[in-house]
Design an enzyme around this catalytic site. Structure first.
Site, PDB file in Angstrom:
ATOM      1  N   GLU A 124     -17.079  12.769   9.501  1.00  0.00           N
ATOM      2  CA  GLU A 124     -17.534  11.520  10.455  1.00  0.00           C
ATOM      3  C   GLU A 124     -18.548  12.161  11.665  1.00  0.00           C
ATOM      4  O   GLU A 124     -17.867  13.142  12.232  1.00  0.00           O
ATOM      5  CB  GLU A 124     -16.468  10.650  10.815  1.00  0.00           C
ATOM      6  N   VAL A 162     -22.704  15.850   8.835  1.00  0.00           N
ATOM      7  CA  VAL A 162     -23.075  16.466   7.471  1.00  0.00           C
ATOM      8  C   VAL A 162     -24.635  16.405   7.554  1.00  0.00           C
ATOM      9  O   VAL A 162     -25.443  15.579   7.623  1.00  0.00           O
ATOM     10  CB  VAL A 162     -22.656  15.456   6.360  1.00  0.00           C
ATOM     11  N   HIS A 177     -26.086  -6.524   8.132  1.00  0.00           N
ATOM     12  CA  HIS A 177     -25.962  -6.291   6.777  1.00  0.00           C
ATOM     13  C   HIS A 177     -27.264  -5.991   5.941  1.00  0.00           C
ATOM     14  O   HIS A 177     -27.986  -6.539   5.522  1.00  0.00           O
ATOM     15  CB  HIS A 177     -25.626  -7.529   6.051  1.00  0.00           C
TER      16      HIS A 177
HETATM   17  P1  FAD Z   1     -20.260   2.307   8.094  1.00  0.00           P
HETATM   18  O1  FAD Z   1     -19.179   1.500   8.418  1.00  0.00           O
HETATM   19  O2  FAD Z   1     -21.527   2.098   8.734  1.00  0.00           O
HETATM   20  O3  FAD Z   1     -19.742   3.761   8.215  1.00  0.00           O
HETATM   21  C1  FAD Z   1     -20.563   4.650   7.913  1.00  0.00           C
HETATM   22  C2  FAD Z   1     -20.315   5.975   8.873  1.00  0.00           C
HETATM   23  O4  FAD Z   1     -21.133   6.842   8.542  1.00  0.00           O
HETATM   24  C3  FAD Z   1     -20.573   5.839  10.316  1.00  0.00           C
HETATM   25  O5  FAD Z   1     -19.433   6.114  11.016  1.00  0.00           O
HETATM   26  C4  FAD Z   1     -21.574   6.901  10.685  1.00  0.00           C
HETATM   27  O6  FAD Z   1     -21.236   7.586  11.849  1.00  0.00           O
HETATM   28  C5  FAD Z   1     -21.132   7.949   9.512  1.00  0.00           C
HETATM   29  N1  FAD Z   1     -22.384   9.061   9.273  1.00  0.00           N
HETATM   30  C6  FAD Z   1     -23.473   8.352   9.236  1.00  0.00           C
HETATM   31  N2  FAD Z   1     -24.305   9.679   9.100  1.00  0.00           N
HETATM   32  C7  FAD Z   1     -23.385  10.794   8.828  1.00  0.00           C
HETATM   33  C8  FAD Z   1     -23.546  12.273   8.535  1.00  0.00           C
HETATM   34  N3  FAD Z   1     -24.618  12.714   8.275  1.00  0.00           N
HETATM   35  N4  FAD Z   1     -22.279  12.974   8.756  1.00  0.00           N
HETATM   36  C9  FAD Z   1     -21.064  12.314   8.883  1.00  0.00           C
HETATM   37  N5  FAD Z   1     -21.025  10.943   9.206  1.00  0.00           N
HETATM   38  C10 FAD Z   1     -22.145  10.333   9.012  1.00  0.00           C
HETATM   39  N6  FAD Z   1     -19.555  -6.996   7.258  1.00  0.00           N
HETATM   40  C11 FAD Z   1     -19.072  -8.051   6.602  1.00  0.00           C
HETATM   41  O7  FAD Z   1     -18.828  -7.973   5.294  1.00  0.00           O
HETATM   42  N7  FAD Z   1     -18.524  -9.173   7.270  1.00  0.00           N
HETATM   43  C12 FAD Z   1     -18.398  -9.338   8.548  1.00  0.00           C
HETATM   44  O8  FAD Z   1     -17.935 -10.389   9.010  1.00  0.00           O
HETATM   45  C13 FAD Z   1     -19.385  -8.199   9.366  1.00  0.00           C
HETATM   46  N8  FAD Z   1     -19.621  -8.475  10.639  1.00  0.00           N
HETATM   47  C14 FAD Z   1     -19.952  -7.245  11.306  1.00  0.00           C
HETATM   48  C15 FAD Z   1     -19.942  -7.390  12.673  1.00  0.00           C
HETATM   49  C16 FAD Z   1     -20.438  -6.334  13.417  1.00  0.00           C
HETATM   50  C17 FAD Z   1     -20.613  -6.406  14.922  1.00  0.00           C
HETATM   51  C18 FAD Z   1     -21.039  -5.159  12.809  1.00  0.00           C
HETATM   52  C19 FAD Z   1     -21.425  -3.920  13.375  1.00  0.00           C
HETATM   53  C20 FAD Z   1     -20.943  -4.989  11.431  1.00  0.00           C
HETATM   54  C21 FAD Z   1     -20.589  -6.028  10.607  1.00  0.00           C
HETATM   55  N9  FAD Z   1     -20.393  -6.171   9.266  1.00  0.00           N
HETATM   56  C22 FAD Z   1     -19.811  -7.069   8.582  1.00  0.00           C
HETATM   57  C23 FAD Z   1     -20.829  -4.904   8.390  1.00  0.00           C
HETATM   58  C24 FAD Z   1     -19.804  -4.111   8.081  1.00  0.00           C
HETATM   59  O9  FAD Z   1     -19.081  -3.497   9.097  1.00  0.00           O
HETATM   60  C25 FAD Z   1     -20.098  -3.179   7.223  1.00  0.00           C
HETATM   61  O10 FAD Z   1     -20.708  -3.617   5.861  1.00  0.00           O
HETATM   62  C26 FAD Z   1     -19.302  -1.970   6.569  1.00  0.00           C
HETATM   63  O11 FAD Z   1     -18.796  -1.549   7.819  1.00  0.00           O
HETATM   64  C27 FAD Z   1     -20.193  -0.922   5.798  1.00  0.00           C
HETATM   65  O12 FAD Z   1     -19.114  -0.125   5.613  1.00  0.00           O
HETATM   66  P2  FAD Z   1     -19.757   1.578   5.245  1.00  0.00           P
HETATM   67  O13 FAD Z   1     -18.662   2.318   5.153  1.00  0.00           O
HETATM   68  O14 FAD Z   1     -20.662   1.599   3.863  1.00  0.00           O
HETATM   69  O15 FAD Z   1     -20.645   2.139   6.426  1.00  0.00           O
END
Ligand code: FAD
Length: 522
Positions: free
Chosen positions: A35, A238, A456
């Site tokens: 992360e 990464v 989103h």
């Molecule tokens: P993320 O949660 O974005 O995690 C990706 C991670 O990868 C991050 O921590 C980042 O730092 C890490 N990363 C990136 N590049 C690298 C790299 N090269 N090396 C290492 N780490 C890296 N969704 C809903 O369905 N319902 C909701 O009500 C909703 N409300 C939201 C409200 C807010 C304020 C926010 C910000 C988002 C909301 N979302 C909601 C969206 C939801 O949070 C995301 O859909 C979800 O977190 C996506 O998950 P993910 O694991 O794909 O990506």
């Protein structure tokens, strides 16, 4: 394969779902999760919304804000210096892709695009709304029986709670008023209901909101044997996925504390680093399928805020019920959402999704002289989600000759609404006025939020049934042409949809993880 090692990039809900399912399914596997951001809470990946102390909450949010994180800039491994404010201020806990400073991405047509950089990803900041996709929102290459099973497993991982706030008398009054207003107007089977959310109701009536911690579950519980096979490395960026022909061989990781770079060998790599940074990482690694970064969609949001009408509410809610509700809410005053209702997407008839959130205070500073200031019945923030139809022209491209603040090929996002979407936005605005009119006077007129505001982002690594150049991943989330390189997140969603996508992405991840378990296990 015995003792497989899996590297996961990104610690959000999707990377966490992969970690959990892989370790549960492969008794001798080891998972290392990298992360880029810092750990915010004592329990890794916990929702910041669960933090009751306002200062602690503000600090956790600031730590997630990457290049805009002020004093935390240096601790994130970034050079110190003035932070230039972008055109829009990102939502707390997130940072704009186009933040306007040196190394900023370019997103003039998608200005509110934002990301979170911290353990738990955006899942430490999300609102936790997890409606199920329906009809054309769903992926068409997965049959109904399997899809329903995937959704149920995903709901389990996210701690779905369909009856949250169902006992709120204010929430019930709002549903009642909306049902009266929409009577006869909604397609058969569609009605006003509560919005499913992710979290565990607590005995005191408050919610413990889901973060990556709850998805990881036993992996971060030292008393569970699974925890011995799991490692989460924060502040570990990464830089590259290494490949040898059709196989990923591991990842090149920069430790942001020491700036040392090393290679971590793996039998499979899962990239779940959000809908912009995952395709950016693949691009930087020389993995460049034609559809990478293309077909960007979100759901557009038309929002408004109204003050709940005293006369209509007092006919439905007694003063004692209101007092009890406020008492329950006082356990976590810093968590503003109390009851959430909705009208789901249904086609034809209601190809939009309405979400109505009750809160005691408006989401912005209201002039104390305003007639609705201090409204004892509270307020609702409500919005219609409107779909974007996927087109190859909309998307993010990467420039090898211009590096961003992290040293990656910089991003440029190109995006435009078409007449089809403009027409649906206009219709949804009319509907929003109707819904709001049932509840009380406007304190903010309906307005369309700037592109990117939904947070989103979908489509930039779409999953597809065949490798015809319009998708990045196969039906089991493997990058086309690679045996052991898997991608996860909202970027895989190939459809036009109107709702919060995390449940759907988790369901897609469950399918990808099951396939990987059978490949590595067998
Ligand atoms: P993320 O949660 O974005 O995690 C990706 C991670 O990868 C991050 O921590 C980042 O730092 C890490 N990363 C990136 N590049 C690298 C790299 N090269 N090396 C290492 N780490 C890296 N969704 C809903 O369905 N319902 C909701 O009500 C909703 N409300 C939201 C409200 C807010 C304020 C926010 C910000 C988002 C909301 N979302 C909601 C969206 C939801 O949070 C995301 O859909 C979800 O977190 C996506 O998950 P993910 O694991 O794909 O990506």
């Amino acid at each position: 394969m015995s003792h497989p090692t899996i590297a996961i990039v990104g610690s959000g809900p999707i990377g966490s779902a992969y970690a959990r399912l892989l370790l549960e399914g492969l008794p001798d596997a080891r998972v290392v999760m990298f992360e880029a951001g810092p750990q915010l809470t004592a329990i890794p990946g916990e929702s910041v919304r669960n933090i009751v102390d306002p200062d602690e909450k503000a600090r956790a949010r600031e730590m997630s804000q990457g290049p805009q994180a002020g004093a935390f800039r240096e601790t994130l491994g970034l050079p110190a210096g003035a932070v230039v404010e972008g055109m829009f201020t990102a939502r707390q806990g997130t940072h704009l892709i186009d933040f306007g400073g040196e190394g900023s991405g370019h997103a003039p047509t998608f200005p509110a695009a934002a990301a979170a950089t911290n353990v738990g990803g955006q899942g430490a900041h999300w609102t936790c709304a997890i409606p199920r996709p329906s009809g054309s929102e769903r992926v068409d290459f997965i049959d109904d029986a399997e899809w329903n099973d995937l959704i149920e497993v995903a709901e389990g991982l996210l701690h779905a709670q369909s009856a949250a706030f169902a006992d709120s008398p204010i929430g019930a009054a709002i549903r009642d008023l909306l049902a009266e207003e929409y009577e006869g107007d909604l397609p058969e089977g569609v009605e006003v209901g509560t919005l499913p959310v992710a979290g565990d109701p607590q005995p005191d009536g408050s919610m413990r909101w889901t973060g990556a911690d709850m998805v990881l579950g036993p992996l971060i519980d030292p008393s569970s044997p699974l925890s011995a096979r799991f490692e989460l490395r924060d502040l570990s960026l990464v830089r590259r996925v290494e490949t040898d022909r059709s196989r990923a061989t591991g990842v090149v990781v920069e430790d942001l504390r020491t700036h040392e770079t090393s290679f971590y060998a793996a039998d499979a790599v899962v990239v779940a680093a959000d809908a912009f940074r995952s395709p950016q990482l693949l691009w930087a690694s020389g993995i460049r399928p034609a559809a990478l970064g293309r077909y960007l969609t979100e759901h557009h949001v038309v929002i408004t805020t109204v003050a709940l009408d005293g006369e209509r509410m007092s006919e439905r809610v007694t003063d004692e019920q209101l007092a009890a509700e406020l008492e329950r809410r006082s356990y976590n005053p810093a968590d503003p959402v109390a009851a959430v209702n909705r009208i789901p997407f249904a086609e034809p008839g209601h190809p939009y999704s309405l979400q109505v959130m009750y809160a005691e205070t408006p989401p912005f500073q209201l002039d104390p002289e305003h007639p609705a200031a201090g409204n004892k019945w509270g307020y609702v923030n409500m919005g219609y989600g409107v779909r974007k139809f996927p087109r190859a022209e909309d998307g993010v491209s990467f420039d090898d000759d211009e590096l961003d603040y992290r040293g990656f090929p910089n991003m440029t996002i190109e995006y435009a609404l078409t007449e089809r979407e403009e027409a649906e936005i206009a219709e949804a605005t009319v509907l929003l006025r109707k819904a709001a009119g049932a509840l009380g006077p406007f304190i903010a007129e309906p307005r369309l939020l700037p592109n990117g505001s939904s947070l989103h982002y979908m489509g930039t690594m779409r999953a597809g049934a065949v490798d015809d150049g319009t998708s990045v991943a196969d039906p089991y989330s493997h990058v086309w042409g690679f045996e052991n390189l898997v991608v996860g997140g909202n970027a895989l969603i190939p459809t036009a949809n109107t709702m919060n996508p995390t449940l759907m992405s988790t369901a897609i991840a469950v399918r990808g993880a099951r396939a990987l378990v059978s490949e590595l296990g067998g």
